[in-house]
Design a protein around this motif. Structure first.
Motif, PDB file in Angstrom:
ATOM      1  N   LEU A 184      16.583  46.384 -14.272  1.00 57.41           N
ATOM      2  CA  LEU A 184      16.669  47.655 -15.130  1.00 57.41           C
ATOM      3  C   LEU A 184      15.260  48.691 -14.576  1.00 57.41           C
ATOM      4  CD1 LEU A 184      17.379  49.116 -17.667  1.00 57.41           C
ATOM      5  CD2 LEU A 184      15.415  47.961 -18.856  1.00 57.41           C
ATOM      6  N   LEU A 185      14.155  48.091 -14.226  1.00 59.31           N
ATOM      7  CA  LEU A 185      13.213  49.184 -13.831  1.00 59.31           C
ATOM      8  C   LEU A 185      13.201  49.563 -12.301  1.00 59.31           C
ATOM      9  CD1 LEU A 185      10.032  47.497 -15.884  1.00 59.31           C
ATOM     10  CD2 LEU A 185      11.714  49.413 -16.339  1.00 59.31           C
ATOM     11  N   LEU A 186      13.804  50.496 -11.938  1.00 56.21           N
ATOM     12  CA  LEU A 186      14.212  50.737 -10.481  1.00 56.21           C
ATOM     13  C   LEU A 186      13.167  50.742  -9.592  1.00 56.21           C
ATOM     14  CD1 LEU A 186      16.829  53.483 -11.316  1.00 56.21           C
ATOM     15  CD2 LEU A 186      17.348  50.971 -10.514  1.00 56.21           C
ATOM     16  N   GLU A 187      11.643  51.345 -10.011  1.00 61.29           N
ATOM     17  CA  GLU A 187      10.466  51.552  -9.360  1.00 61.29           C
ATOM     18  C   GLU A 187      10.276  50.062  -8.841  1.00 61.29           C
ATOM     19  OE1 GLU A 187       9.346  54.096  -7.692  1.00 61.29           O
ATOM     20  OE2 GLU A 187      10.026  55.584  -8.923  1.00 61.29           O
ATOM     21  N   TYR A 188      10.224  49.217  -9.963  1.00 65.42           N
ATOM     22  CA  TYR A 188       9.984  47.860  -9.626  1.00 65.42           C
ATOM     23  C   TYR A 188      10.898  46.990  -8.620  1.00 65.42           C
ATOM     24  CZ  TYR A 188       8.615  42.721 -10.400  1.00 65.42           C
ATOM     25  OH  TYR A 188       8.422  41.389 -10.271  1.00 65.42           O
ATOM     26  N   GLU A 189      12.217  47.064  -8.863  1.00 62.58           N
ATOM     27  CA  GLU A 189      13.181  46.406  -7.969  1.00 62.58           C
ATOM     28  C   GLU A 189      13.247  46.928  -6.684  1.00 62.58           C
ATOM     29  OE1 GLU A 189      14.474  44.052  -9.216  1.00 62.58           O
ATOM     30  OE2 GLU A 189      14.076  44.094 -11.452  1.00 62.58           O
ATOM     31  N   ALA A 190      13.061  48.433  -6.596  1.00 60.29           N
ATOM     32  CA  ALA A 190      13.156  48.817  -5.171  1.00 60.29           C
ATOM     33  C   ALA A 190      11.761  48.455  -4.319  1.00 60.29           C
ATOM     34  CB  ALA A 190      13.051  50.454  -5.181  1.00 60.29           C
ATOM     35  N   ALA A 191      10.553  48.431  -5.033  1.00 58.14           N
ATOM     36  CA  ALA A 191       9.592  47.938  -4.315  1.00 58.14           C
ATOM     37  C   ALA A 191       9.573  46.312  -3.967  1.00 58.14           C
ATOM     38  CB  ALA A 191       8.227  48.057  -5.213  1.00 58.14           C
ATOM     39  N   MET A 192      10.644  45.542  -4.816  1.00 59.78           N
ATOM     40  CA  MET A 192      10.587  44.321  -4.424  1.00 59.78           C
ATOM     41  C   MET A 192      11.673  43.849  -3.557  1.00 59.78           C
ATOM     42  SD  MET A 192       8.049  42.607  -5.737  1.00 59.78           S
ATOM     43  CE  MET A 192       8.480  40.933  -5.427  1.00 59.78           C
ATOM     44  N   THR A 193      12.311  44.919  -2.885  1.00 60.04           N
ATOM     45  CA  THR A 193      13.487  44.798  -2.165  1.00 60.04           C
ATOM     46  C   THR A 193      12.776  44.834  -0.624  1.00 60.04           C
ATOM     47  OG1 THR A 193      14.818  45.813  -3.418  1.00 60.04           O
ATOM     48  CG2 THR A 193      15.809  45.739  -1.150  1.00 60.04           C
ATOM     49  N   ARG A 194      13.143  43.722  -0.021  1.00 62.24           N
ATOM     50  CA  ARG A 194      12.771  43.350   1.614  1.00 62.24           C
ATOM     51  C   ARG A 194      13.556  43.218   2.625  1.00 62.24           C
ATOM     52  NH1 ARG A 194       7.696  41.661  -0.394  1.00 62.24           N
ATOM     53  NH2 ARG A 194       7.285  43.035  -1.969  1.00 62.24           N
ATOM     54  N   VAL A 195      13.549  43.360   3.807  1.00 62.03           N
ATOM     55  CA  VAL A 195      14.065  43.089   4.772  1.00 62.03           C
ATOM     56  C   VAL A 195      13.948  41.485   5.364  1.00 62.03           C
ATOM     57  CG1 VAL A 195      14.697  43.562   7.310  1.00 62.03           C
ATOM     58  CG2 VAL A 195      13.874  45.312   5.760  1.00 62.03           C
ATOM     59  N   PRO A 253       7.035  38.087  -1.424  1.00 57.98           N
ATOM     60  CA  PRO A 253       8.300  37.804  -2.052  1.00 57.98           C
ATOM     61  C   PRO A 253       8.148  36.950  -3.402  1.00 57.98           C
ATOM     62  CG  PRO A 253       8.459  36.795  -0.050  1.00 57.98           C
ATOM     63  CD  PRO A 253       7.219  37.606  -0.088  1.00 57.98           C
ATOM     64  N   LEU A 254       8.967  36.914  -4.509  1.00 54.24           N
ATOM     65  CA  LEU A 254       9.048  35.716  -5.474  1.00 54.24           C
ATOM     66  C   LEU A 254       9.969  34.865  -5.080  1.00 54.24           C
ATOM     67  CD1 LEU A 254       8.569  37.950  -8.453  1.00 54.24           C
ATOM     68  CD2 LEU A 254       6.666  36.557  -7.329  1.00 54.24           C
ATOM     69  N   VAL A 255      11.158  35.266  -4.518  1.00 51.35           N
ATOM     70  CA  VAL A 255      11.980  34.157  -4.138  1.00 51.35           C
ATOM     71  C   VAL A 255      12.509  34.548  -2.530  1.00 51.35           C
ATOM     72  CG1 VAL A 255      12.977  34.208  -6.404  1.00 51.35           C
ATOM     73  CG2 VAL A 255      14.229  35.817  -4.661  1.00 51.35           C
ATOM     74  N   PHE A 256      13.329  33.752  -2.138  1.00 47.48           N
ATOM     75  CA  PHE A 256      13.801  33.744  -0.555  1.00 47.48           C
ATOM     76  C   PHE A 256      15.188  34.100  -0.225  1.00 47.48           C
ATOM     77  CE2 PHE A 256       9.933  31.553  -1.235  1.00 47.48           C
ATOM     78  CZ  PHE A 256       8.936  32.180  -0.611  1.00 47.48           C
ATOM     79  N   ASN A 258      16.877  41.426  -2.744  1.00 44.64           N
ATOM     80  CA  ASN A 258      15.645  41.748  -3.845  1.00 44.64           C
ATOM     81  C   ASN A 258      15.145  40.683  -4.142  1.00 44.64           C
ATOM     82  OD1 ASN A 258      14.431  42.159  -6.493  1.00 44.64           O
ATOM     83  ND2 ASN A 258      16.256  43.680  -6.803  1.00 44.64           N
ATOM     84  N   THR A 259      13.657  40.322  -3.950  1.00 46.50           N
ATOM     85  CA  THR A 259      12.956  39.378  -3.779  1.00 46.50           C
ATOM     86  C   THR A 259      12.347  38.992  -5.169  1.00 46.50           C
ATOM     87  OG1 THR A 259      10.930  40.326  -3.039  1.00 46.50           O
ATOM     88  CG2 THR A 259      12.431  39.353  -1.407  1.00 46.50           C
ATOM     89  N   SER A 260      12.928  39.769  -6.185  1.00 47.31           N
ATOM     90  CA  SER A 260      12.406  39.725  -7.537  1.00 47.31           C
ATOM     91  C   SER A 260      12.863  38.595  -8.268  1.00 47.31           C
ATOM     92  CB  SER A 260      12.370  40.836  -8.343  1.00 47.31           C
ATOM     93  OG  SER A 260      13.579  41.293  -8.731  1.00 47.31           O
ATOM     94  N   MET A 316      13.658  34.403   7.086  1.00 45.61           N
ATOM     95  CA  MET A 316      12.397  34.883   6.658  1.00 45.61           C
ATOM     96  C   MET A 316      12.399  36.167   6.184  1.00 45.61           C
ATOM     97  SD  MET A 316       8.951  34.956   8.584  1.00 45.61           S
ATOM     98  CE  MET A 316       7.411  35.564   7.940  1.00 45.61           C
ATOM     99  N   ILE A 317      11.981  36.466   4.819  1.00 43.38           N
ATOM    100  CA  ILE A 317      11.772  37.606   4.241  1.00 43.38           C
ATOM    101  C   ILE A 317      10.554  38.051   4.621  1.00 43.38           C
ATOM    102  CG2 ILE A 317      11.075  38.718   1.967  1.00 43.38           C
ATOM    103  CD1 ILE A 317      14.145  38.044   2.382  1.00 43.38           C
ATOM    104  N   THR A 318      10.497  39.583   4.888  1.00 48.38           N
ATOM    105  CA  THR A 318       9.357  40.213   5.625  1.00 48.38           C
ATOM    106  C   THR A 318       8.639  40.926   4.598  1.00 48.38           C
ATOM    107  OG1 THR A 318      10.320  42.078   6.325  1.00 48.38           O
ATOM    108  CG2 THR A 318      10.326  40.058   7.876  1.00 48.38           C
TER     109      THR A 318
END
Length: 446
Positions: free
Chosen positions: A236-247, A41-44, A256-258, A1-3
């Motif tokens: 490409l957009l690091l701020e977005y990719e970092a924000a969408m990275t989850r545990v 998350p957008l993907v799991f 990365n849940t993007s 499960m992605i948190t």
């Protein structure tokens, strides 16, 4: 499960970050990234794990990857019809490749996240006026005005919303009966009725007999009716990719849940750069675009950073060398990585190294040149004794006129009819299917 646990690692910020927008309102950027961290998350994780396993199969020659979609998605064209047509094109190509290769086809769309593009110049000049370059709808607007070209953090939230909508539609189309192989093959039968594509009729008839045999035998298993279509985009957009990275709560690892598959572009593949530093922390399968300038040392350094232990399916090299370079430049790299021993999945991007400009100023590509690079990709792997694992192409399900050539002999004069891309030219629906038939022939002969 992605948190929704915040990605606690910011080491990438200490590295050089190429191709990033310069946001004038940094406070708003912080607000937006904070909001993104709280979004679902957008993907799991399990889906990314499944794809990593399948990418490993392609690296061994037990499957083949088909990765396709828009050069740059736009918010305006993220509609049900546009998404359906892209999915239909990918599915039609996959049926042809499945039969031609006698292998499972791993279907990956450049869909639901490909809203940003790197640019060769920070500025664009028209009639003596210079403004920031259009970097995709996730960053700014295509309109050539000062206001439109200002990078806007709100667009990161918009990208999230459009990506979520796209993924919902993808799941509905691929799991709700639309992807049934028997229907998809019927669409391909219509394609070969066009006299321009008569040379592919024999293969289409073979596929038809195989489908009829399965129907006569009463075959109706799930694999005929539903498919997995994974999402991919350039991280490409690091701020977005970092924000969408989850545990992931299963083991505390980062995902990365993007998107299921993320790649690093040719312009951002510095092994010591911020993009590599960010993606080396996630468990998703990742790719790196490799041009004719890459050396064996470059690739080994990327392997050391992104996949030091040599986990199968973790790392894909996507070659984009140009038809005139690939037969000379790729074989030594294949040999060097084979000697290294760590597994890599190799995929051909025959689009980006073959872009040309017409005398009238249109950016285009020639279908025959694109196919020449694909053929060079297969020849290089045959020479090195390695595995050609897949294809990565820019396509649309529409009947645009952006790439010249093909069996319908689209010429430069016809580019004006439906030239709709905002960045790079794409194969249209018919050209995409023609490529599938020709690649199926290459796989058969490999």
């Amino acid at each position: 499960m992605i948190t929704n646990e915040t990605f606690p690692w910011d080491g990438w910020r200490e590295r050089e970050a190429a191709q990033q927008p310069q946001y004038p309102d940094t406070n708003r950027l912080r607000e937006v990234t904070s909001a993104l961290r709280s979004r679902p998350p957008l993907v799991f994780a399990g889906e990314a794990d499944d794809l990593r396993t399948q990418m490993a199969s392609a690296g061994r020659g037990d499957a083949f990857i088909l990765m396709g979609g828009d050069c740059a998605e736009t918010f305006h064209d993220t509609t049900a019809d546009q998404i359906r047509l892209k999915i239909q094109t990918i599915l039609q190509m996959a049926v042809v490749l499945t039969y031609g290769a006698s292998l499972p086809i791993i279907k990956v769309g450049r869909i639901a996240g490909q809203y940003a593009k790197p640019r060769s110049s920070d500025m664009e000049t028209r009639d003596g006026v210079s403004l920031p370059s259009y970097r995709g709808d996730a960053v700014n607007d295509f309109a050539f005005t000062e206001e439109a070209r200002v990078p806007d953090p709100q667009r990161l939230l918009d990208m999230y919303q459009y990506s979520a909508s796209s993924l919902n539609l993808i799941r509905a189309f691929t799991k709700g009966g639309y992807a049934d192989m028997r229907h998809v093959h019927a669409w391909n039968r219509g394609f070969t009725k066009n006299p321009a594509y008569a040379r592919y009729e024999a293969l289409a008839e073979e596929i038809n007999r195989a489908v009829k045999f399965m129907e006569a035998a009463g075959a109706d298993f799930e694999g005929l009716r539903v498919v997995d279509l994974y999402s991919a985009h350039e991280a490409l957009l690091l701020e977005y990719e970092a924000a969408m990275t989850r545990v992931d709560s299963r083991g505390g690892e980062f995902y990365n849940t993007s998107g299921h598959f993320l790649w690093i572009g040719e312009r951002t593949r510095d092994p010591e750069g911020a993009h590599v530093e960010l993606l080396r922390k996630v468990r998703n399968p990742v790719g790196v675009k490799i041009s004719q300038t890459a050396t064996a040392d470059d690739l080994k350094r990327l392997m050391d950073r992104l996949n030091p232990a040599g986990e199968p399916g973790r790392l894909t090299f996507i070659t984009r060398m140009g038809a005139s370079n690939i037969r000379d430049m790729l074989p030594p790299l294949l040999e060097a990585i084979k000697d290294d021993g760590r597994p890599v999945t190799w995929v051909s991007d025959p689009m980006h190294g073959n872009t040309i400009a017409t005398a009238s100023g249109y950016k285009t590509r020639d279908f025959d040149t694109i196919m020449d690079e694909v053929e060079g990709f297969f020849e290089s792997h045959r020479q090195a004794g390695t595995i050609p694992g897949g294809l990565h192409i820019e396509l649309t399900g529409d009947d645009v006129t952006e790439v010249i050539g093909g069996s319908e002999h689209l010429d430069e004069l016809r580019l004006t009819e439906r030239y709709e891309t905002l960045v790079d030219p794409r194969l249209n629906h018919q050209q995409s299917l023609e490529m599938a038939f020709r690649v199926a022939e290459l796989i058969r002969g490999f």
